[in-house]
Write a protein that holds these residues in place. Sequence first.
Motif, PDB file in Angstrom:
ATOM      1  N   SER A 113     -55.405 121.702   4.642  1.00 31.68           N
ATOM      2  CA  SER A 113     -53.962 121.480   4.513  1.00 31.68           C
ATOM      3  C   SER A 113     -53.624 120.468   3.423  1.00 31.68           C
ATOM      4  O   SER A 113     -52.479 120.378   3.001  1.00 31.68           O
ATOM      5  CB  SER A 113     -53.378 121.020   5.850  1.00 31.68           C
ATOM      6  N   GLY A 114     -54.617 119.693   2.968  1.00 31.39           N
ATOM      7  CA  GLY A 114     -54.409 118.758   1.866  1.00 31.39           C
ATOM      8  C   GLY A 114     -53.853 117.414   2.296  1.00 31.39           C
ATOM      9  O   GLY A 114     -53.527 117.187   3.462  1.00 31.39           O
ATOM     10  N   ALA A 115     -53.737 116.516   1.333  1.00 27.99           N
ATOM     11  CA  ALA A 115     -53.289 115.151   1.600  1.00 27.99           C
ATOM     12  C   ALA A 115     -51.817 115.102   1.990  1.00 27.99           C
ATOM     13  O   ALA A 115     -51.389 114.184   2.689  1.00 27.99           O
ATOM     14  CB  ALA A 115     -53.534 114.278   0.375  1.00 27.99           C
ATOM     15  N   ASP A 116     -51.034 116.087   1.564  1.00 28.71           N
ATOM     16  CA  ASP A 116     -49.604 116.095   1.893  1.00 28.71           C
ATOM     17  C   ASP A 116     -49.352 116.264   3.383  1.00 28.71           C
ATOM     18  O   ASP A 116     -48.303 115.867   3.883  1.00 28.71           O
ATOM     19  CB  ASP A 116     -48.888 117.228   1.143  1.00 28.71           C
ATOM     20  N   ARG A 117     -50.292 116.843   4.103  1.00 26.86           N
ATOM     21  CA  ARG A 117     -50.118 117.098   5.536  1.00 26.86           C
ATOM     22  C   ARG A 117     -50.728 115.986   6.397  1.00 26.86           C
ATOM     23  O   ARG A 117     -50.939 116.176   7.587  1.00 26.86           O
ATOM     24  CB  ARG A 117     -50.756 118.434   5.905  1.00 26.86           C
ATOM     25  N   THR A 118     -51.011 114.831   5.814  1.00 29.30           N
ATOM     26  CA  THR A 118     -51.547 113.718   6.589  1.00 29.30           C
ATOM     27  C   THR A 118     -50.491 113.214   7.558  1.00 29.30           C
ATOM     28  O   THR A 118     -49.375 112.891   7.162  1.00 29.30           O
ATOM     29  CB  THR A 118     -51.980 112.569   5.649  1.00 29.30           C
ATOM     30  N   ALA A 119     -50.846 113.164   8.820  1.00 28.72           N
ATOM     31  CA  ALA A 119     -49.896 112.741   9.853  1.00 28.72           C
ATOM     32  C   ALA A 119     -49.733 111.224   9.837  1.00 28.72           C
ATOM     33  O   ALA A 119     -50.598 110.493   9.352  1.00 28.72           O
ATOM     34  CB  ALA A 119     -50.390 113.188  11.218  1.00 28.72           C
ATOM     35  N   GLU A 120     -48.636 110.769  10.384  1.00 24.24           N
ATOM     36  CA  GLU A 120     -48.342 109.335  10.429  1.00 24.24           C
ATOM     37  C   GLU A 120     -49.397 108.626  11.283  1.00 24.24           C
ATOM     38  O   GLU A 120     -49.692 109.031  12.400  1.00 24.24           O
ATOM     39  CB  GLU A 120     -46.955 109.121  11.021  1.00 24.24           C
TER      40      GLU A 120
END
Length: 201
Positions: A113-120
């Motif tokens: 999913s890549g770095a953009d989908r890193t959850a809080e």
Amino acid sequence: MRVLHTNGFHDVSLSYCGCWPLPPHIQLLRQDLYPTSQLVVKTCTTFDLLHHLHILSLTTKSSTYNFYQTLEKLTNNTGLNTPTMHYKALQRMRHQWRHLVMLKCGGRGHDPSGADRTAEGELAVPCPTCLHDGKNMAYGWRESSKLCLSTLSVAMDANLCLKQQLVLSHSQDPGFGTGLSYMVQQEPYNAYILNKLLKEM
């Protein structure tokens, strides 16, 4: 092109490869050179320098500006031909580098999913002293008759690094990856504080 390395500044002639349809900044990254820009690259820093600066900032009280002045002195210590100032560019690259290292340590580079989908909060390291089932505590320890032996004691300590959070404006000095590790995002935090203030009134 100006290349910043651990032993000073170097002016290097550079020719990009035309065999592959890769932009110049990607070609530089593949050669362990971190560019200051993705559009017109005139300055870059070696990965060795960024790694060196990262370790120094974690272990010493030396500032990035002192490190930059050291590089200037290593390049030319006469004081006659001072190199063009690249301090702001080095600061920007250091900031980006630390963010990339944080993403790398969190394993986000291999996630589809890549770095953009890193959850809080996903990049925060779990506290080793907190009680975790199956890690530092046996399963079912909460139902044990000796629960008093498994009590968590929390003490308050001064966190002087929070002083660095005092900035004039978050729009002028936005953070990289805010909310991904230990610091929460600014908007929900401001809403929470405002809500608490209104309840007390």
